[in-house]
Design an enzyme around this catalytic site. Structure first.
Site, PDB file in Angstrom:
ATOM      1  N   LYS A  89      -5.053   0.157   1.654  1.00 49.40           N
ATOM      2  CA  LYS A  89      -4.305   0.160   0.415  1.00 49.40           C
ATOM      3  C   LYS A  89      -3.074  -0.772   0.638  1.00 49.40           C
ATOM      4  O   LYS A  89      -2.430  -1.344  -0.296  1.00 49.40           O
ATOM      5  CB  LYS A  89      -3.726   1.675   0.256  1.00 49.40           C
ATOM      6  N   GLN A 146     -10.760  11.271 -11.278  1.00 42.02           N
ATOM      7  CA  GLN A 146      -9.558  12.252 -11.646  1.00 42.02           C
ATOM      8  C   GLN A 146      -8.655  11.529 -12.637  1.00 42.02           C
ATOM      9  O   GLN A 146      -8.337  11.711 -13.765  1.00 42.02           O
ATOM     10  CB  GLN A 146      -8.903  13.251 -10.628  1.00 42.02           C
ATOM     11  N   ASP A 147      -8.041  10.529 -12.060  1.00 39.44           N
ATOM     12  CA  ASP A 147      -6.960   9.779 -12.437  1.00 39.44           C
ATOM     13  C   ASP A 147      -7.545   9.093 -13.805  1.00 39.44           C
ATOM     14  O   ASP A 147      -7.009   8.955 -14.838  1.00 39.44           O
ATOM     15  CB  ASP A 147      -6.277   8.751 -11.696  1.00 39.44           C
ATOM     16  N   ARG A 162      -9.774  17.310  -9.407  1.00 34.60           N
ATOM     17  CA  ARG A 162      -9.717  16.660  -7.987  1.00 34.60           C
ATOM     18  C   ARG A 162     -11.146  17.171  -7.622  1.00 34.60           C
ATOM     19  O   ARG A 162     -11.656  18.474  -7.548  1.00 34.60           O
ATOM     20  CB  ARG A 162      -8.587  17.489  -7.574  1.00 34.60           C
ATOM     21  N   GLU A 205       0.204   6.635   1.377  1.00 31.53           N
ATOM     22  CA  GLU A 205      -0.423   6.329   2.668  1.00 31.53           C
ATOM     23  C   GLU A 205      -0.085   4.857   3.182  1.00 31.53           C
ATOM     24  O   GLU A 205      -0.179   4.760   4.461  1.00 31.53           O
ATOM     25  CB  GLU A 205      -2.403   6.611   2.681  1.00 31.53           C
ATOM     26  N   SER A 227      -0.806   3.871  -2.592  1.00 37.99           N
ATOM     27  CA  SER A 227      -0.798   5.059  -2.033  1.00 37.99           C
ATOM     28  C   SER A 227       0.342   5.285  -1.259  1.00 37.99           C
ATOM     29  O   SER A 227       0.985   4.302  -0.380  1.00 37.99           O
ATOM     30  CB  SER A 227      -2.030   5.243  -1.486  1.00 37.99           C
ATOM     31  N   GLY A 257     -12.657   2.858 -11.651  1.00 37.09           N
ATOM     32  CA  GLY A 257     -12.379   4.425 -11.246  1.00 37.09           C
ATOM     33  C   GLY A 257     -12.255   4.983 -12.457  1.00 37.09           C
ATOM     34  O   GLY A 257     -11.788   6.372 -12.378  1.00 37.09           O
ATOM     35  N   LEU A 296     -17.927  -2.676  -6.980  1.00 39.66           N
ATOM     36  CA  LEU A 296     -16.720  -3.091  -6.405  1.00 39.66           C
ATOM     37  C   LEU A 296     -16.800  -4.157  -5.242  1.00 39.66           C
ATOM     38  O   LEU A 296     -15.846  -5.060  -5.273  1.00 39.66           O
ATOM     39  CB  LEU A 296     -15.855  -1.911  -5.776  1.00 39.66           C
ATOM     40  N   TYR A 344      -7.813   4.027   5.327  1.00 36.53           N
ATOM     41  CA  TYR A 344      -7.336   4.004   3.845  1.00 36.53           C
ATOM     42  C   TYR A 344      -6.057   3.329   3.580  1.00 36.53           C
ATOM     43  O   TYR A 344      -5.839   2.537   2.709  1.00 36.53           O
ATOM     44  CB  TYR A 344      -7.485   5.620   3.485  1.00 36.53           C
TER      45      TYR A 344
END
Length: 320
Positions: A152, A12-13, A182, A126, A124, A8, A54, A148
């Site tokens: 995770k 952003q990260d 983002r 989440e 996350s 990734g 992936l 999601y």
């Protein structure tokens, strides 16, 4: 020189993480897709890139074996809750199963080389779903309410399994974290760009879904700093990374419009039920006491400043 493999890396990260690691003298390798997406960030030319999917287990294992990293930072996967409802099986494969492939590849590398390998998983908030506990911490029951979150959660549990097996694997339970990098598919960036478009006279209305959802929003570079601290910590563990303060989407909207000079934002914002999710965690707010105590980590950017930075970036981009 320490070596990091970042999945990734164009997100952003990943972009902030690679910049921080390079500045600290690390050799950085990044996993990239064969075809880039429009929302991806430019990759620093000092990053050594490796093309891979992936969903391709053999390729992931080969990249880990070839790079032989000291640390793997797994940030890749489907990153949108909304997208996970549209593509639940793909989300399970890329966000859940791929993490297990990388964990096992790291463990195999450690066994073969006799050298410790660290692993940092971008988990996350989440995973907690509709948590009855507020704020949530590392002991909060895991019971996701979206594909999601479920993917995770699977990866999060796998981190614990491989840590028990002897791999230095840690999971960062990241709460919402934002920046001008983002993608516009996320509601936060949709809001700041929408406010900027209206302020610039290029639009009149911003359509949104649930304005009452409460989230704990932080500054993305702060959260990347936490990932690095976890990689360098004496002991691998799981850490909640959050500000400890929740705000509604409505408050985010008000802050964004205020940042571009519009106070009466209500006349510009409409509600569209198409943007509502089938199931949404009502309030997410994290307790990062453990990260503060053991990692010396703390957030540096307040909510209003975070939103203002994003809105100012979007307005400046339009004016240019």
């Amino acid at each position: 020189m320490r070596t990091a493999l970042v999945t990734g890396v164009s997100g952003q990260d990943g972009s902030y993480l690679s910049e921080s690691l390079l500045a600290a003298g690390w050799a950085v390798h990044g996993l990239v897709r064969a075809a880039s997406a429009a929302h991806e960030q430019p990759i620093d030319p000092r990053v050594i890139t490796h093309t891979g999917d992936l969903a391709d287990e053999a390729r992931l294992r080969a990249v880990v074996a070839d790079v032989a990293p000291d640390v793997i930072f797994n940030l890749a996967g489907v990153s949108s809750v909304a997208q996970s409802w549209q593509q639940p099986v793909l989300t399970a494969e890329l966000t859940g199963v791929a993490a297990v492939t990388l964990l096992d590849a790291a463990w195999q590398l450690q066994e073969a080389s006799g050298t410790p390998v660290r692993f940092v998983q971008a988990s996350s908030a989440e995973i907690f779903g509709a948590a009855s506990q507020l704020p949530q911490n590392e002991d909060t029951p895991i019971r996701p309410v979206s594909p999601y979150g479920a993917a995770k959660a699977f990866a999060h549990h796998a981190v614990g399994v491989y840590r028990a097996r002897g791999l230095g694997a840690s999971a960062a339970v990241l709460y919402n974290h934002e920046s001008p990098r983002r993608p516009e598919t996320f509601v936060t960036r949709k809001i700041t760009r929408g406010a900027a478009l209206i302020a610039a006279g290029q639009s009149d209305t911003l359509m949104l879904g649930n304005l009452d959802a409460r989230r704990d929003w932080g500054w993305a570079p702060d959260y990347v700093d936490a990932l690095i601290r976890m990689a360098e910590a004496p002991e691998a563990d799981d850490f909640v990374i959050a500000t400890g303060r929740a705000h509604t989407v409505r408050e985010f909207v008000a802050a964004a419009f205020r940042a571009v000079g519009i106070e009466d934002w209500q006349r510009h914002v409409g509600l569209d039920p198409r943007f509502a999710r089938p199931s949404d965690a009502p309030e997410m707010c994290g307790d990062a006491s453990k990260a503060r105590e053991l990692l010396g980590w703390q957030p540096s950017v307040e909510f209003d400043e975070l939103v203002a930075r994003m809105a100012a970036h979007d307005l400046a981009a339009l004016r240019q």
